[in-house]
Design an enzyme around this catalytic site. Structure first.
Site, PDB file in Angstrom:
ATOM      1  N   GLY A 111       0.814  -1.217   0.000  1.00  0.00           N
ATOM      2  CA  GLY A 111       0.000   0.000   0.000  1.00  0.00           C
ATOM      3  C   GLY A 111       0.845   1.263   0.000  1.00  0.00           C
ATOM      4  N   ASP A 112       0.163   2.404  -0.091  1.00  0.00           N
ATOM      5  CA  ASP A 112       0.819   3.716   0.007  1.00  0.00           C
ATOM      6  C   ASP A 112       1.853   3.965  -1.085  1.00  0.00           C
ATOM      7  OD1 ASP A 112      -0.593   3.976   2.445  1.00  0.00           O
ATOM      8  OD2 ASP A 112       0.993   2.863   3.462  1.00  0.00           O
ATOM      9  N   LYS A 132      -1.219   5.534  -5.507  1.00  0.00           N
ATOM     10  CA  LYS A 132      -2.363   5.261  -6.394  1.00  0.00           C
ATOM     11  C   LYS A 132      -3.165   6.525  -6.647  1.00  0.00           C
ATOM     12  CE  LYS A 132      -3.993   2.030  -3.850  1.00  0.00           C
ATOM     13  NZ  LYS A 132      -3.016   1.470  -2.954  1.00  0.00           N
ATOM     14  N   ALA A 173      -7.965   3.094   3.871  1.00  0.00           N
ATOM     15  CA  ALA A 173      -7.124   3.641   2.803  1.00  0.00           C
ATOM     16  C   ALA A 173      -7.035   5.154   2.930  1.00  0.00           C
ATOM     17  CB  ALA A 173      -7.727   3.286   1.455  1.00  0.00           C
ATOM     18  N   GLY A 174      -6.058   5.708   2.293  1.00  0.00           N
ATOM     19  CA  GLY A 174      -5.946   7.165   2.226  1.00  0.00           C
ATOM     20  C   GLY A 174      -5.174   7.499   0.968  1.00  0.00           C
ATOM     21  N   HIS A 175      -5.834   8.109   0.005  1.00  0.00           N
ATOM     22  CA  HIS A 175      -5.125   8.477  -1.215  1.00  0.00           C
ATOM     23  C   HIS A 175      -4.810   9.958  -1.160  1.00  0.00           C
ATOM     24  CE1 HIS A 175      -6.774   4.815  -2.919  1.00  0.00           C
ATOM     25  NE2 HIS A 175      -7.976   5.241  -2.629  1.00  0.00           N
ATOM     26  N   THR A 212      -5.817  -0.349  11.330  1.00  0.00           N
ATOM     27  CA  THR A 212      -6.066   1.094  11.370  1.00  0.00           C
ATOM     28  C   THR A 212      -7.162   1.434  12.376  1.00  0.00           C
ATOM     29  OG1 THR A 212      -7.648   0.897   9.551  1.00  0.00           O
ATOM     30  CG2 THR A 212      -5.370   1.408   8.953  1.00  0.00           C
ATOM     31  N   GLN A 235      -5.153  -0.431  -0.702  1.00  0.00           N
ATOM     32  CA  GLN A 235      -4.081  -1.213  -0.065  1.00  0.00           C
ATOM     33  C   GLN A 235      -3.132  -1.785  -1.127  1.00  0.00           C
ATOM     34  OE1 GLN A 235      -7.482  -1.796   1.389  1.00  0.00           O
ATOM     35  NE2 GLN A 235      -6.838  -0.081   2.630  1.00  0.00           N
ATOM     36  N   THR A 285      -4.758  -6.986   5.404  1.00  0.00           N
ATOM     37  CA  THR A 285      -6.069  -6.411   5.628  1.00  0.00           C
ATOM     38  C   THR A 285      -7.105  -7.513   5.362  1.00  0.00           C
ATOM     39  OG1 THR A 285      -7.501  -4.529   5.173  1.00  0.00           O
ATOM     40  CG2 THR A 285      -6.350  -5.459   3.273  1.00  0.00           C
TER      41      THR A 285
HETATM   42  P1  IMP Z   1      -6.978  -2.943   8.627  1.00  0.00           P
HETATM   43  O1  IMP Z   1      -7.113  -2.863   7.134  1.00  0.00           O
HETATM   44  O2  IMP Z   1      -7.336  -1.656   9.322  1.00  0.00           O
HETATM   45  O3  IMP Z   1      -7.675  -4.121   9.222  1.00  0.00           O
HETATM   46  O4  IMP Z   1      -5.413  -3.148   8.961  1.00  0.00           O
HETATM   47  C1  IMP Z   1      -4.718  -4.347   8.659  1.00  0.00           C
HETATM   48  C2  IMP Z   1      -3.285  -4.059   8.218  1.00  0.00           C
HETATM   49  O5  IMP Z   1      -3.308  -3.443   6.935  1.00  0.00           O
HETATM   50  C3  IMP Z   1      -2.508  -3.099   9.132  1.00  0.00           C
HETATM   51  O6  IMP Z   1      -1.155  -3.512   9.149  1.00  0.00           O
HETATM   52  C4  IMP Z   1      -2.642  -1.768   8.438  1.00  0.00           C
HETATM   53  O7  IMP Z   1      -1.576  -0.904   8.730  1.00  0.00           O
HETATM   54  C5  IMP Z   1      -2.598  -2.208   6.978  1.00  0.00           C
HETATM   55  N1  IMP Z   1      -3.302  -1.265   6.097  1.00  0.00           N
HETATM   56  C6  IMP Z   1      -4.632  -1.123   5.937  1.00  0.00           C
HETATM   57  N2  IMP Z   1      -4.906  -0.180   5.033  1.00  0.00           N
HETATM   58  C7  IMP Z   1      -3.738   0.279   4.600  1.00  0.00           C
HETATM   59  C8  IMP Z   1      -3.366   1.259   3.610  1.00  0.00           C
HETATM   60  O8  IMP Z   1      -4.189   1.895   2.942  1.00  0.00           O
HETATM   61  N3  IMP Z   1      -2.033   1.448   3.441  1.00  0.00           N
HETATM   62  C9  IMP Z   1      -1.099   0.742   4.125  1.00  0.00           C
HETATM   63  N4  IMP Z   1      -1.393  -0.170   5.034  1.00  0.00           N
HETATM   64  C10 IMP Z   1      -2.703  -0.414   5.272  1.00  0.00           C
END
Ligand code: IMP
Length: 483
Positions: free
Chosen positions: A24-25, A28, A52-54, A143, A230, A245
């Site tokens: 991720g990150d 995108k 997510a965060g774009h 997150t 992601q 995730t």
């Molecule tokens: P969740 O998606 O909040 O359940 O997190 C599960 C794992 O995915 C954690 O390690 C988060 O840091 C990682 N994660 C979830 N969304 C992102 C993203 O957009 N970018 C990077 N890591 C993510």
């Protein structure tokens, strides 16, 4: 110029997927914006939620979207933005994003929300926060946005879909049925019914069967951009389980999530950061600079950007809540060239601004891993976009990982087994560093060492690099002429 380059690249393409091939990150947002602005008619997201965060840079403004596809800013041009059926939606967050858009003068009249997407309920967030398996204690470090519990309810067939919000009786029954799965939480029906009843009214005009809409658009020859969330290595099915995730963020899951088969996608562009990469949250990261020390350090939410700037004596100013500094400050360059790998990792984080868009957590940094990229070519396809190469300007050297050493063996195929990944050490090839490349627009003009590394990367992965991003702006993009 941008339009010409895009039209050439996407000559025979009708459905394009832009997804991440790392953790991720990888940028995108920039490429979703890039293709949405000049090419797509429909921009659709299929997986995840506001985890997510774009980050998208428009003019001199930086915007972060968590749920809405970055293409929403072209709503006035009639472009359709879709929140697909594979997503999990926190409606409160969605309404906040819409409010913010409106305040900034953007419209969202062509927004479509899938009636089949699942809704993140307050008990999902509570559960996620309670069970967040804090990264500090060696856990996943989610997150905390309720993503995992919401997908868990979906899989056990107890989830609440957007369409249920319009049927009070069904919603009431579903909430009452769910209680037994959350014995430690107090779930009261009435306040939830009240709150979500109001949300339903607000989103009513945007809800439809988005899968059907997209399939029809595909049949009509409309241009469809599928925006991933992601990254492959965070996929529940292909990532470093359980440090993943809860959705499948590969091409398959992403296409599925918008209601299309992956075979309907004409081109897949897999984004990776290069020549460094990052990871947020717990889990293996073979090329991490500073190894375990970095993993533990980055699990501490307090070590934000401001802390690091101060600790390492980098000149900066605090404007509002934001720290302003020069990412090419000589102090940062010194750090990137430090013989202490941990400090080198912090230097790269500062140079590239690698702090979570959603959580502001410091991202773990390391060299780009061609073993994982090779794996990605086999699942998502061979075409790559490289991002952030400009951020390493001033580094004396950089490295790319072309294998893992495990005892006497060298592994060149990626194994997502965390017990294996924890025991391997990377095999690197080292290259000469380079200076500012942000003004370069022609691939051939890139520094020789960077091109040499890309050639090695392509030979190793069997993939092809089609775009190199040399800055956050739309124009700071090299589209390679492969004809
Ligand atoms: P969740 O998606 O909040 O359940 O997190 C599960 C794992 O995915 C954690 O390690 C988060 O840091 C990682 N994660 C979830 N969304 C992102 C993203 O957009 N970018 C990077 N890591 C993510």
């Amino acid at each position: 110029m941008t339009k010409e380059k895009i039209n050439k690249l996407l000559k025979d393409v009708q459905v394009l997927a832009v997804i991440c091939n790392q953790w991720g990150d990888t940028g995108k947002g920039k490429f979703s914006d890039y293709f949405a602005s000049e090419w797509a008619d429909i921009i659709a997201r299929g997986t995840g939620g506001n985890n997510a965060g774009h980050t998208v840079v428009i003019g001199d403004k930086e915007r972060i979207f968590h749920l809405i596809p970055a293409g929403i800013v072209y709503d006035k041009k009639g472009k359709i933005s879709v929140l697909g059926e594979g997503m999990v939606i926190d409606i409160k967050v969605l309404l906040e994003e819409l409010k913010e858009l409106k305040e900034e003068g953007y419209s969202y009249s062509n927004l479509k929300i899938s009636k089949y997407a699942h809704v993140i309920m307050p008990y999902h967030i509570e559960q996620d926060k309670a069970k967040n398996l804090s990264q500090k204690k060696g856990g996943i470090g989610s997150t905390g946005r309720g993503i995992g519990p919401c997908y868990a309810d979906k899989i056990r067939r107890k989830g609440i879909m957007i369409k249920d919000l319009f049927d009070r009786e069904t919603l009431k029954k579903k909430i009452s049925d769910i209680r037994s799965y959350y014995p430690n939480l107090k779930i009261e029906e009435e306040p939830i019914l009240e709150e979500f009843g109001q949300y339903a009214e607000k989103i009513k005009g945007y809800v439809c069967d988005t899968g059907q809409l997209i399939r029809q658009a595909q049949e009509e020859g409309k241009k469809i951009l599928i925006e991933g969330a992601q990254g492959l290595l965070l996929s529940i099915d292909h990532g470093t389980y359980p440090y993943v995730t809860s959705s499948d963020c590969s091409l398959n899951g992403t296409a599925n999530g918008v209601g299309l088969g992956a075979n309907k996608v004409d081109m897949v562009l897999g984004i990776i950061k290069y020549p460094f990469m990052t990871r947020v949250g717990g889990g293996p990261f073979p090329t991490e600079l500073g190894g375990q020390r970095s993993a533990e350090y980055c699990s501490n939410d307090e070590y934000k950007k401001e802390y690091e700037l101060k600790k390492y004596g980098v000149p900066h100013k605090i404007v509002g809540e934001k720290a302003k500094y020069d990412p090419s400050d000589k102090k940062i360059i010194e750090m990137i060239n430090s013989s202490d790998e941990f400090v080198q990792g912090v230097g790269i984080r500062l140079a590239a601004g690698e702090y979570g868009a959603t959580t502001r957590r410091p991202r773990r940094t390391g060299w780009t891993d061609a073993v994982t990229a090779r794996y990605a070519t086999k699942i998502n396809g061979p075409l790559f976009i490289l991002t952030k190469a400009d951020a390493l300007a001033g580094a004396d050297k950089f490295r790319i990982c072309f294998g893992y050493k495990k005892g006497q063996e060298t592994l060149t195929e990626f194994e997502r087994d965390i017990n294996i990944l924890d025991k391997v050490s990377p095999y690197y090839k080292e290259y000469e560093g380079y200076d500012d490349i942000s003004k370069i627009r022609d691939y051939e003009e890139l520094p020789a060492s960077l091109k040499e590394s890309i050639k090695d990367f392509e030979d190793f992965t069997g993939g092809k690099v089609v775009i190199v991003s040399v800055g956050p702006e739309r124009d700071e993009t090299i589209v390679r002429d492969l004809s």
